[in-house]
Design a protein around this motif. Structure first.
Motif, PDB file in Angstrom:
ATOM      1  N   LYS A   1       0.829  -1.216   0.000  1.00 46.34           N
ATOM      2  CA  LYS A   1       0.000   0.000   0.000  1.00 46.34           C
ATOM      3  C   LYS A   1       0.858   1.259   0.000  1.00 46.34           C
ATOM      4  N   THR A   2       1.797   1.315   0.925  1.00 46.44           N
ATOM      5  CA  THR A   2       2.638   2.508   1.001  1.00 46.44           C
ATOM      6  C   THR A   2       3.469   2.665  -0.275  1.00 46.44           C
ATOM      7  N   THR A   3       3.886   1.537  -0.831  1.00 50.34           N
ATOM      8  CA  THR A   3       4.684   1.601  -2.051  1.00 50.34           C
ATOM      9  C   THR A   3       3.903   2.236  -3.202  1.00 50.34           C
TER      10      THR A   3
ATOM     11  N   GLN B   1       2.230   7.897   6.687  1.00 50.99           N
ATOM     12  CA  GLN B   1       2.045   6.872   7.715  1.00 50.99           C
ATOM     13  C   GLN B   1       2.890   7.203   8.940  1.00 50.99           C
TER      14      GLN B   1
HETATM   15  N1  ATP Z   1      12.570   1.040   1.095  1.00 46.50           N
HETATM   16  C1  ATP Z   1      12.373  -0.298   1.051  1.00 46.50           C
HETATM   17  N2  ATP Z   1      13.399  -1.137   0.777  1.00 46.50           N
HETATM   18  C2  ATP Z   1      13.208  -2.467   0.713  1.00 46.50           C
HETATM   19  N3  ATP Z   1      12.038  -3.077   0.890  1.00 46.50           N
HETATM   20  C3  ATP Z   1      10.969  -2.297   1.172  1.00 46.50           C
HETATM   21  C4  ATP Z   1      11.073  -0.877   1.262  1.00 46.50           C
HETATM   22  N4  ATP Z   1       9.860  -0.366   1.534  1.00 46.50           N
HETATM   23  C5  ATP Z   1       9.033  -1.425   1.618  1.00 46.50           C
HETATM   24  N5  ATP Z   1       9.679  -2.593   1.393  1.00 46.50           N
HETATM   25  C6  ATP Z   1       9.060  -3.929   1.372  1.00 46.50           C
HETATM   26  O1  ATP Z   1       7.996  -3.902   0.464  1.00 46.50           O
HETATM   27  C7  ATP Z   1       6.878  -4.588   0.974  1.00 46.50           C
HETATM   28  C8  ATP Z   1       5.668  -3.679   0.905  1.00 46.50           C
HETATM   29  O2  ATP Z   1       5.857  -2.589   1.768  1.00 46.50           O
HETATM   30  P1  ATP Z   1       4.781  -1.445   1.949  1.00 46.50           P
HETATM   31  O3  ATP Z   1       5.372  -0.465   2.891  1.00 46.50           O
HETATM   32  O4  ATP Z   1       4.360  -0.946   0.624  1.00 46.50           O
HETATM   33  O5  ATP Z   1       3.601  -2.237   2.648  1.00 46.50           O
HETATM   34  P2  ATP Z   1       2.260  -1.694   3.297  1.00 46.50           P
HETATM   35  O6  ATP Z   1       1.137  -2.356   2.605  1.00 46.50           O
HETATM   36  O7  ATP Z   1       2.254  -0.220   3.334  1.00 46.50           O
HETATM   37  O8  ATP Z   1       2.392  -2.273   4.774  1.00 46.50           O
HETATM   38  P3  ATP Z   1       1.862  -1.669   6.175  1.00 46.50           P
HETATM   39  O9  ATP Z   1       0.433  -2.045   6.315  1.00 46.50           O
HETATM   40  O10 ATP Z   1       2.698  -2.363   7.172  1.00 46.50           O
HETATM   41  O11 ATP Z   1       2.084  -0.199   6.161  1.00 46.50           O
HETATM   42  C9  ATP Z   1       7.238  -5.030   2.363  1.00 46.50           C
HETATM   43  O12 ATP Z   1       7.501  -6.425   2.297  1.00 46.50           O
HETATM   44  C10 ATP Z   1       8.473  -4.282   2.712  1.00 46.50           C
HETATM   45  O13 ATP Z   1       9.356  -5.097   3.431  1.00 46.50           O
END
Ligand code: ATP
Ligand code: MG
Lengths: 281, 250
Positions: free
Chosen positions: B43-45, B82
């Motif tokens: 999601k954050t990505t 976040q």
């Molecule tokens: N800067 C980064 N470098 C390497 N891996 C990353 C990085 N940011 C995120 N990840 C990996 O990418 C995946 C997705 O991360 P993301 O932050 O997008 O998830 P999310 O859905 O926002 O999670 P949450 O609900 O915990 O916020 C995770 O497995 C994380 O370990």
């Protein structure tokens, strides 16, 4: 008291330099402190020392007069600033690694150039702890130019610098060119350090950038007030420190920092008593 | 109604780790989109890609009819991160000054007067009900109050699209409800389109107009009420295994 200082040109130049430095060091220092870069200022000041030592060495060896040690100090400081900023973006997760790298490299190079220039002499001593003597008119102009530049940039980019210091991600999203401004900021830091070294010396320059700010943060209610109070504390420390240093024949770096530390202690105590008084009734 | 955002076939990896795979969706003007998915689902990505904080690797994203690489954000898109309340708590800034940071893109050659800027700041603080704390230090506010200030900072520039990445973490239940109400108002009254990231589907379905379920790829995109009427089994198939454990009824 001021008479003697103001009647000799060189002393007068020193006094003006002090006034300028007492303004720009805490001004920029406010941003340095909130960005948690205080120690990076220390790293940079030692790189500047290497530049000064290099200038002394060149003077001795080749009697170069066009570039004084002050000038080579400025060049080294700017070079060091660019290296630090690059290190910080390479080691994003542990940015403070830039500190030991530049600090030790700065000290290492200083030692080499000082030895090559025939060891510690009074010149080096003045650069380490500051001096009330001998700010030449041309050096004063360089410092004046630096100050005008720094003040102008901070006024013009105030919002950008403030937003970046608080929250880099948000600032980037709102269209601020973070990278460019970071470079500009660290180069300004280098310039302020090089300018301040004339008065407080390499070893104490970061104190002049952080002690007044540390004091101001305890009493200010907003960021703008923090800047204002930092400058007031900074000027008080520099002016009283310079004058007492002159009369006591002590390098002003020492007196300035002790006064700045005294102001910090007094402010903390005053605040404590004020609050305990207030809550007792 | 126009489209604000169009994401097509986006994949993204960190080093070798594939985080997003062939993600496509679009966001209409006026929508209130809930983006949900478990931890680590990307999601954050995807948000960072939309904001230009992460570089696009594969696929395309259009924002306001421009490829994201060329889109210069002049206050069209704003966000609440976040990590918004993991800032340096000792930072000597008042709520008013923090909100003012949202106006940086307004400042430039055509600088509005100080008075006008001040007016905008107070207007935003008023919207989030934080007027009385205007001169309070940001570090002295509670977590929920800080969150409100960050929202004020995000909306002070009147963005067309506001993105919020899990803004309710650390906010108590009562305030969460007020908070969703505030978002609904922003959406309906000011016409700001919203993307709200959350892992709590249950509490957002009643507020959003679109639901987007992400777990590496998009598992569901549509009406929240259709989603609600599905059985747990259908949902877990759509969404991934642990979905039903975080749904709760309101
Ligand atoms: N800067 C980064 N470098 C390497 N891996 C990353 C990085 N940011 C995120 N990840 C990996 O990418 C995946 C997705 O991360 P993301 O932050 O997008 O998830 P999310 O859905 O926002 O999670 P949450 O609900 O915990 O916020 C995770 O497995 C994380 O370990
Ligand atoms: Mg996340």
């Amino acid at each position: 008291m001021l008479d003697a200082m103001l009647s000799f040109e060189l002393l007068r130049n020193t006094f003006y330099t002090g006034l300028l430095v007492g303004l720009i060091a805490p001004l920029l220092g406010t941003f340095i402190v909130v960005r948690r870069l205080s120690l990076i200022a220390d790293g940079l000041s030692h790189v500047t020392l290497a530049g000064i030592a290099f200038g002394l060495f060149m003077q001795k060896k080749y009697t170069l007069l066009f570039f004084t040690p002050f000038h080579t100090g400025i060049f080294f400081a700017i070079g060091g600033a660019i290296v630090i900023e690059n290190l910080r973006s390479i080691y994003k997760a542990f940015q403070e690694i830039a500190i030991p790298i530049t600090l030790s490299l700065g000290v290492g190079m200083s030692v080499v150039f000082i030895a090559l220039a025939d060891g510690i002499n009074t010149d080096i001593f003045a650069y380490l702890f500051g001096s009330v003597a001998a700010v030449s008119r041309s050096d004063l102009y360089v410092i004046l130019f630096t100050s005008v530049f720094v003040i102008f940039v901070i006024i013009f980019l105030y919002k950008e610098l403030f937003a970046l210091s608080f929250d880099e991600e948000f600032a980037t999203v709102s269209g601020i060119r973070a990278k460019l401004i970071h470079y500009l900021f660290i180069v300004m830091t280098a310039l302020v350090i090089a300018a301040s070294i004339r008065i407080v010396g390499v070893l104490l320059v970061s104190a002049l950038m952080t002690l007044p700010v540390a004091t101001a943060i305890r009493v200010a209610k907003s960021f703008k007030q923090t800047i204002l109070y930092s400058i007031i504390y900074g000027e008080v420390a520099v002016i009283t420190g310079l004058i007492s240093g002159y009369y006591l024949e002590i390098p002003p770096g020492g007196t300035i920092v002790i006064i700045a530390a005294f102001l910090l202690g007094a402010t903390l105590l005053a605040k404590k008593f004020y609050f305990s008084y207030k809550y007792k009734g | 109604m126009g489209q604000l955002i169009e994401v097509s076939n986006v994949s993204h990896r960190y080093d070798r780790h594939l985080v997003l795979e062939d993600v496509s969706f679009s966001i209409d003007e006026g929508a209130f989109v809930g983006l949900v998915g478990p931890n680590g689902s990307g999601k954050t990505t995807i948000i960072k890609l939309l904001l230009g904080l992460e570089k696009l690797q594969k696929g395309s994203i259009e924002a306001f009819d421009k490829p994201i690489q060329k889109f210069a954000n002049k206050g069209h898109i704003s966000f609440v991160s976040q990590k918004a309340n993991s800032f340096n708590r000792g930072f000597p800034a008042t709520a008013k000054e923090v909100v003012g940071m949202g106006l940086t893109s307004k400042i430039g050659y055509f600088k509005p007067s100080q008075k006008k800027l001040e007016y905008l700041i107070f207007e935003a603080l008023d919207l989030v009900n934080m007027m009385e704390y205007a001169n309070t230090n940001i570090g002295d506010l509670s977590g929920g109050q800080q969150q409100r200030v960050f929202i004020a900072r995000a909306i002070v520039n009147k963005p067309s699209l506001l993105i919020l990445d899990e803004p309710t973490v650390g906010v108590d239940t009562e305030n969460v409800e007020n908070f969703y109400k505030l978002l609904s108002d922003l959406n309906k009254q000011l016409g700001i389109s919203l993307i709200l990231v959350s892992h709590d589907i249950g509490s957002i379905t009643t507020h959003v107009t679109d639901l987007l379920c992400l777990n590496k790829t998009i598992h569901y995109h549509g009406n929240p009420s259709d989603f609600e009427s599905m059985t747990d089994e259908q949902r877990s198939q759509l969404y991934g295994h642990d979905m039903h454990t975080i749904t709760h009824d309101h």
